[in-house]
Design a protein around this motif. Structure first.
Motif, PDB file in Angstrom:
ATOM      1  N   TRP A 226      23.698 -16.109  -7.488  1.00 38.88           N
ATOM      2  CA  TRP A 226      23.634 -14.838  -6.607  1.00 38.88           C
ATOM      3  C   TRP A 226      22.328 -14.329  -6.099  1.00 38.88           C
ATOM      4  O   TRP A 226      21.269 -14.522  -6.996  1.00 38.88           O
ATOM      5  N   THR A 227      22.162 -13.664  -4.850  1.00 35.71           N
ATOM      6  CA  THR A 227      20.845 -13.267  -4.441  1.00 35.71           C
ATOM      7  C   THR A 227      20.975 -11.860  -4.177  1.00 35.71           C
ATOM      8  O   THR A 227      21.760 -11.380  -3.532  1.00 35.71           O
ATOM      9  N   PHE A 228      19.551 -11.411  -4.065  1.00 38.29           N
ATOM     10  CA  PHE A 228      19.385  -9.823  -3.542  1.00 38.29           C
ATOM     11  C   PHE A 228      18.037  -9.967  -2.849  1.00 38.29           C
ATOM     12  O   PHE A 228      16.914 -10.525  -3.381  1.00 38.29           O
ATOM     13  N   VAL A 229      18.025  -9.517  -1.549  1.00 34.49           N
ATOM     14  CA  VAL A 229      16.700  -9.558  -0.828  1.00 34.49           C
ATOM     15  C   VAL A 229      16.713  -8.116  -0.410  1.00 34.49           C
ATOM     16  O   VAL A 229      17.861  -7.554   0.735  1.00 34.49           O
ATOM     17  N   SER A 230      15.572  -7.486  -0.599  1.00 33.73           N
ATOM     18  CA  SER A 230      15.553  -6.096  -0.224  1.00 33.73           C
ATOM     19  C   SER A 230      15.306  -5.921   1.525  1.00 33.73           C
ATOM     20  O   SER A 230      14.707  -6.862   2.072  1.00 33.73           O
ATOM     21  N   THR A 231      15.768  -4.813   1.987  1.00 32.34           N
ATOM     22  CA  THR A 231      15.689  -4.536   3.324  1.00 32.34           C
ATOM     23  C   THR A 231      14.853  -3.368   3.491  1.00 32.34           C
ATOM     24  O   THR A 231      14.369  -2.967   4.874  1.00 32.34           O
ATOM     25  N   GLY A 232      14.531  -2.657   2.466  1.00 34.09           N
ATOM     26  CA  GLY A 232      13.640  -1.469   2.739  1.00 34.09           C
ATOM     27  C   GLY A 232      13.874  -0.404   1.447  1.00 34.09           C
ATOM     28  O   GLY A 232      14.853  -0.626   0.713  1.00 34.09           O
ATOM     29  N   ILE A 233      13.178   0.595   1.387  1.00 31.42           N
ATOM     30  CA  ILE A 233      12.885   1.492   0.236  1.00 31.42           C
ATOM     31  C   ILE A 233      12.641   2.814   0.876  1.00 31.42           C
ATOM     32  O   ILE A 233      11.969   3.101   1.771  1.00 31.42           O
ATOM     33  N   GLU A 234      13.445   3.756   0.507  1.00 28.88           N
ATOM     34  CA  GLU A 234      13.325   5.147   1.173  1.00 28.88           C
ATOM     35  C   GLU A 234      13.446   6.096  -0.290  1.00 28.88           C
ATOM     36  O   GLU A 234      13.964   5.733  -1.140  1.00 28.88           O
ATOM     37  N   ALA A 235      12.806   7.346   0.143  1.00 28.40           N
ATOM     38  CA  ALA A 235      12.772   8.312  -1.003  1.00 28.40           C
ATOM     39  C   ALA A 235      13.955   8.973  -1.067  1.00 28.40           C
ATOM     40  O   ALA A 235      14.500   9.100  -0.014  1.00 28.40           O
TER      41      ALA A 235
ATOM     42  N   GLY B 213      14.707  12.443  -3.272  1.00 30.01           N
ATOM     43  CA  GLY B 213      14.200  12.947  -4.333  1.00 30.01           C
ATOM     44  C   GLY B 213      13.129  12.858  -4.746  1.00 30.01           C
ATOM     45  O   GLY B 213      12.032  12.169  -4.402  1.00 30.01           O
ATOM     46  N   SER B 214      13.240  12.710  -6.079  1.00 29.83           N
ATOM     47  CA  SER B 214      11.983  12.211  -7.167  1.00 29.83           C
ATOM     48  C   SER B 214      12.085  10.751  -7.460  1.00 29.83           C
ATOM     49  O   SER B 214      11.091  10.087  -7.844  1.00 29.83           O
ATOM     50  N   ASP B 215      13.106  10.034  -6.984  1.00 25.61           N
ATOM     51  CA  ASP B 215      13.356   8.608  -7.086  1.00 25.61           C
ATOM     52  C   ASP B 215      13.473   7.943  -5.666  1.00 25.61           C
ATOM     53  O   ASP B 215      13.085   8.598  -4.499  1.00 25.61           O
ATOM     54  N   TYR B 216      13.868   6.799  -5.768  1.00 28.08           N
ATOM     55  CA  TYR B 216      13.847   5.844  -4.487  1.00 28.08           C
ATOM     56  C   TYR B 216      15.255   5.152  -4.245  1.00 28.08           C
ATOM     57  O   TYR B 216      15.964   5.081  -5.336  1.00 28.08           O
ATOM     58  N   LYS B 217      15.587   4.964  -3.116  1.00 35.50           N
ATOM     59  CA  LYS B 217      16.844   4.102  -2.770  1.00 35.50           C
ATOM     60  C   LYS B 217      16.369   2.672  -2.441  1.00 35.50           C
ATOM     61  O   LYS B 217      15.523   2.606  -1.320  1.00 35.50           O
ATOM     62  N   LEU B 218      16.618   1.765  -3.221  1.00 41.90           N
ATOM     63  CA  LEU B 218      16.454   0.172  -2.668  1.00 41.90           C
ATOM     64  C   LEU B 218      17.415  -0.352  -2.091  1.00 41.90           C
ATOM     65  O   LEU B 218      18.467  -0.440  -2.510  1.00 41.90           O
ATOM     66  N   ASN B 219      17.370  -0.451  -0.718  1.00 39.09           N
ATOM     67  CA  ASN B 219      18.237  -1.162   0.137  1.00 39.09           C
ATOM     68  C   ASN B 219      17.930  -2.595   0.253  1.00 39.09           C
ATOM     69  O   ASN B 219      16.999  -3.059   0.331  1.00 39.09           O
TER      70      ASN B 219
ATOM     71  N   GLU C   6       0.699  -1.445  -0.049  1.00 36.80           N
ATOM     72  CA  GLU C   6      -0.013   0.031  -0.070  1.00 36.80           C
ATOM     73  C   GLU C   6       1.126   1.274  -0.330  1.00 36.80           C
ATOM     74  O   GLU C   6       0.605   2.062  -0.689  1.00 36.80           O
ATOM     75  N   ARG C   7       1.715   1.335   0.806  1.00 34.04           N
ATOM     76  CA  ARG C   7       2.867   2.246   0.816  1.00 34.04           C
ATOM     77  C   ARG C   7       4.129   1.734   0.441  1.00 34.04           C
ATOM     78  O   ARG C   7       4.707   0.696   0.523  1.00 34.04           O
ATOM     79  N   PHE C   8       4.407   2.337  -1.117  1.00 34.84           N
ATOM     80  CA  PHE C   8       5.719   1.957  -1.939  1.00 34.84           C
ATOM     81  C   PHE C   8       6.746   1.581  -1.256  1.00 34.84           C
ATOM     82  O   PHE C   8       7.403   0.505  -1.439  1.00 34.84           O
ATOM     83  N   GLU C   9       7.005   2.378  -0.009  1.00 35.12           N
ATOM     84  CA  GLU C   9       8.219   2.129   0.862  1.00 35.12           C
ATOM     85  C   GLU C   9       8.267   0.816   1.574  1.00 35.12           C
ATOM     86  O   GLU C   9       9.365   0.588   2.117  1.00 35.12           O
ATOM     87  N   ASP C  10       7.202   0.386   1.661  1.00 34.28           N
ATOM     88  CA  ASP C  10       6.939  -1.012   2.460  1.00 34.28           C
ATOM     89  C   ASP C  10       7.130  -2.051   1.447  1.00 34.28           C
ATOM     90  O   ASP C  10       6.887  -3.293   1.930  1.00 34.28           O
ATOM     91  N   SER C  11       7.227  -1.789   0.142  1.00 36.93           N
ATOM     92  CA  SER C  11       7.401  -2.970  -0.719  1.00 36.93           C
ATOM     93  C   SER C  11       8.616  -3.609  -0.633  1.00 36.93           C
ATOM     94  O   SER C  11       9.621  -3.528   0.063  1.00 36.93           O
ATOM     95  N   LYS C  12       8.691  -4.907  -1.375  1.00 37.08           N
ATOM     96  CA  LYS C  12       9.815  -5.877  -1.291  1.00 37.08           C
ATOM     97  C   LYS C  12      10.163  -6.461  -2.362  1.00 37.08           C
ATOM     98  O   LYS C  12       9.280  -6.589  -3.158  1.00 37.08           O
ATOM     99  N   VAL C  13      11.595  -6.689  -2.756  1.00 36.02           N
ATOM    100  CA  VAL C  13      12.233  -7.282  -3.771  1.00 36.02           C
ATOM    101  C   VAL C  13      13.066  -8.538  -3.508  1.00 36.02           C
ATOM    102  O   VAL C  13      13.719  -8.597  -2.406  1.00 36.02           O
TER     103      VAL C  13
END
Length: 186
Positions: free
Chosen positions: A93-102, A104-110, A52-59
């Motif tokens: 190789w693997t990637f598991v997201s730990t969070g998304i943060e705004a 500027g107009s884009d985001y940072k996927l951690n 619902e809140r993009f920053e709570d999304s997971k990858v």
């Protein structure tokens, strides 16, 4: 499928599968101190869970290291050897997201990136391409993510010094992911 409370036009909440046919995972690294060599990972997959809140999304994503392709069979063999990625022992190789943060107009996927059995935190700069219907009655989303990692951090620490200074292969590796994902319907 419900609209989210975020300000992303056309945003859709749900679980998405990466469409490998319409996506690309590529890299570039400095070679001989004068240019960059590019390559790609040909086989990969993963899911994106938009919240619902993009920053709570997971990858989550898995990349097949044995599918490294730099358009040169000899170089690919060397990259897959124990000198570099040792893909026989570490094929995935693997990637598991730990969070998304705004950002500027884009985001940072951690998230946590695992290469050659070594897991390190990384931040990818994330651009949202958009959300919308496709020609097959489904829904698609597009993303671009970029980052630079140091190969030494992942145990890929081969040193190939050149006469007169410098190295054959640089330590910094630029990663670019062009991802198109398809919304699951069931």
């Amino acid at each position: 499928m419900t609209a989210a409370t975020t300000q992303i036009p056309g945003y859709v909440v749900g679980t998405w599968d990466i469409d490998q046919v319409h996506s690309d995972v590529s890299f570039s690294v400095r070679h001989m101190m004068v240019s960059k060599v590019k390559g790609r990972i040909a086989q990969f997959g993963g899911t994106i869970e938009t919240a619902e809140r993009f920053e709570d999304s997971k990858v989550t994503a898995t990349l097949d290291a044995t599918s490294i392709d730099t358009n040169n069979e000899q170089r690919d063999g060397h990259i897959k050897s124990a000198d570099f990625f040792e893909t026989e022992k570490y094929p995935e190789w693997t990637f598991v997201s730990t969070g998304i943060e705004a950002d500027g107009s884009d985001y940072k996927l951690n998230g946590d990136l695992t290469i050659k059995g070594v897991t390190k935190p990384v931040s990818l700069y994330l651009e949202i391409g958009g959300f919308g219907p496709d020609a097959y009655g489904g829904t698609r989303a597009g993303f671009t993510a970029t980052t630079t990692i140091n190969r030494n951090d992942f145990g890929v620490d081969i040193s190939m010094p050149m006469d007169g200074g410098g190295v054959v292969v640089g330590e910094k590796v630029q990663l670019t992911l062009e991802i198109e994902a398809v919304l699951r319907t069931a």
